[in-house]
Design a protein around this motif. Structure first.
Motif, PDB file in Angstrom:
ATOM      1  N   THR A 158      -4.821   6.670   6.076  1.00 13.03           N
ATOM      2  CA  THR A 158      -4.481   6.913   4.674  1.00 13.03           C
ATOM      3  C   THR A 158      -3.766   8.251   4.547  1.00 13.03           C
ATOM      4  O   THR A 158      -4.270   9.283   4.997  1.00 13.03           O
ATOM      5  CB  THR A 158      -5.752   6.932   3.807  1.00 13.03           C
ATOM      6  OG1 THR A 158      -6.390   5.656   3.877  1.00 13.03           O
ATOM      7  CG2 THR A 158      -5.413   7.233   2.359  1.00 13.03           C
TER       8      THR A 158
ATOM      9  N   HIS B  95       3.093   3.660  -2.140  1.00 14.06           N
ATOM     10  CA  HIS B  95       3.412   3.947  -3.534  1.00 14.06           C
ATOM     11  C   HIS B  95       4.930   3.926  -3.730  1.00 14.06           C
ATOM     12  O   HIS B  95       5.681   4.403  -2.862  1.00 14.06           O
ATOM     13  CB  HIS B  95       2.843   5.308  -3.929  1.00 14.06           C
ATOM     14  CG  HIS B  95       2.831   5.521  -5.401  1.00 14.06           C
ATOM     15  ND1 HIS B  95       3.929   6.000  -6.083  1.00 14.06           N
ATOM     16  CD2 HIS B  95       1.866   5.309  -6.338  1.00 14.06           C
ATOM     17  CE1 HIS B  95       3.643   6.087  -7.370  1.00 14.06           C
ATOM     18  NE2 HIS B  95       2.392   5.673  -7.555  1.00 14.06           N
TER      19      HIS B  95
ATOM     20  N   SER C  33      -1.411  -1.912   7.265  1.00 19.38           N
ATOM     21  CA  SER C  33      -2.621  -1.476   6.565  1.00 19.38           C
ATOM     22  C   SER C  33      -2.594   0.000   6.181  1.00 19.38           C
ATOM     23  O   SER C  33      -3.539   0.498   5.570  1.00 19.38           O
ATOM     24  CB  SER C  33      -3.857  -1.745   7.434  1.00 19.38           C
ATOM     25  OG  SER C  33      -3.802  -0.992   8.629  1.00 19.38           O
TER      26      SER C  33
ATOM     27  N   LYS D  70       0.807  -1.209   0.000  1.00 19.96           N
ATOM     28  CA  LYS D  70       0.000   0.000   0.000  1.00 19.96           C
ATOM     29  C   LYS D  70       0.847   1.270   0.000  1.00 19.96           C
ATOM     30  O   LYS D  70       0.313   2.364   0.090  1.00 19.96           O
ATOM     31  CB  LYS D  70      -0.942  -0.008   1.197  1.00 19.96           C
ATOM     32  CG  LYS D  70      -1.970  -1.137   1.155  1.00 19.96           C
ATOM     33  CD  LYS D  70      -2.985  -1.001   2.270  1.00 19.96           C
ATOM     34  CE  LYS D  70      -4.042  -2.105   2.148  1.00 19.96           C
ATOM     35  NZ  LYS D  70      -5.085  -1.977   3.179  1.00 19.96           N
TER      36      LYS D  70
ATOM     37  N   THR E 115      -1.875   3.299   4.126  1.00 16.67           N
ATOM     38  CA  THR E 115      -1.705   3.635   2.715  1.00 16.67           C
ATOM     39  C   THR E 115      -0.949   4.958   2.603  1.00 16.67           C
ATOM     40  O   THR E 115      -1.287   5.926   3.282  1.00 16.67           O
ATOM     41  CB  THR E 115      -3.074   3.764   2.019  1.00 16.67           C
ATOM     42  OG1 THR E 115      -3.755   2.508   2.092  1.00 16.67           O
ATOM     43  CG2 THR E 115      -2.911   4.159   0.568  1.00 16.67           C
TER      44      THR E 115
END
Length: 264
Positions: free
Chosen positions: A39, A5, A19, A3, A21
């Motif tokens: 996130t 990039h 978990s 997750k 991101t």
């Protein structure tokens, strides 16, 4: 790590739950910890001794954990802590604390923080607050639970903002804003109490009536602060269920600095 990039730069010392991101071109420093479900969008910088809880949504171009804008700061390991389920929109800037105070800037849980909001060093934000676009908090500001700050609200350093209070757009706070009070203006003045907000949060008619009586004592009857506090204290005799509200108001007023005073 799927997750994360591939263009993001994550320091080996950073602690990210599996978990989490992280979007393109974001940078996360070595002393950062981020818990499950959070996130981080693209082009964010998260640095310093920063701890971020669970299920937060951090939008693009935010800067979290940078050193304070304080000339006295000399690289002490001060902190930024952010709780759970917060929404932090674009271009927000939250600085770490400073050694002259708590050394921690803190944000609680379930806050809705819109674009371009600035939290300076040693601010303490509670839970369930809403900060509209371009709200600016100077250093050492304390914001209690359920506060709503309208767009372009500016708060002077060391001010306190009581629970359930509300500011209109473009308000400028130089003094402490007591609980429940709605304020507007430059400088801000008390206009009413946040009755609609209290109804939405399930306050009974009796508790709201007690808040109305507090407003009358503080702002309508020309009483000194000491006399207003005495009248407010007596409200529990008629409305026992308002005892927590009365206590919160009295605790706030009794700890207000005489030099700063309350918003009138």
């Amino acid at each position: 790590m799927s997750k994360i990039h591939p263009t993001a730069i994550i320091s080996p010392g950073a602690q990210l739950d599996s978990s989490v991101t992280v979007g393109p071109y974001s940078v996360i420093g070595p002393h950062v910890r981020i818990d499950a479900g959070t996130t981080v969008a693209s082009h964010c910088v998260i640095e310093g001794h920063t701890t971020i809880g669970r299920d937060n949504r951090i939008f693009q171009f935010s800067s979290l954990g940078a050193v304070p804008q304080d000339k006295k700061y000399t690289n002490e390991p001060c902190e930024l802590t952010i709780g759970d389920r917060n929404t932090i929109r674009e271009f927000c800037t939250f600085n770490i604390g400073s050694p002259g105070d708590r050394a921690v800037t803190s944000v609680g849980n379930d806050n809705w923080i819109m674009a371009y909001v600035h939290l300076a060093h040693d601010c303490a934000v509670g839970n369930h607050t809403i900060f509209a676009n371009n709200t600016q908090l100077a250093g050492h500001v304390v914001v209690d639970d359920w506060v709503i700050l309208g767009g372009f609200t500016v708060v002077h350093q060391f001010c306190r903002i009581g629970a359930h209070s509300f500011t209109a757009m473009n308000s400028l706070l130089f003094g402490d804003l007591p609980p429940f009070v709605m304020a507007q203006g430059q400088p801000a003045q008390a206009r009413s109490m946040n009755f609609e907000g209290l109804r939405r949060r399930g306050f009974s008619a009796e508790r709201i009536a007690a808040v109305k009586a507090m407003h009358k004592a503080l702002y309508r009857d020309g009483l000194s602060l000491a006399d207003a506090m005495a009248r407010i204290a007596s409200l529990t005799e008629k409305t026992p269920e308002a005892t927590p509200d009365v206590k919160m108001m009295l605790d706030f007023l009794s700890t207000t600095s005489p030099q700063r005073g309350i918003v009138r």
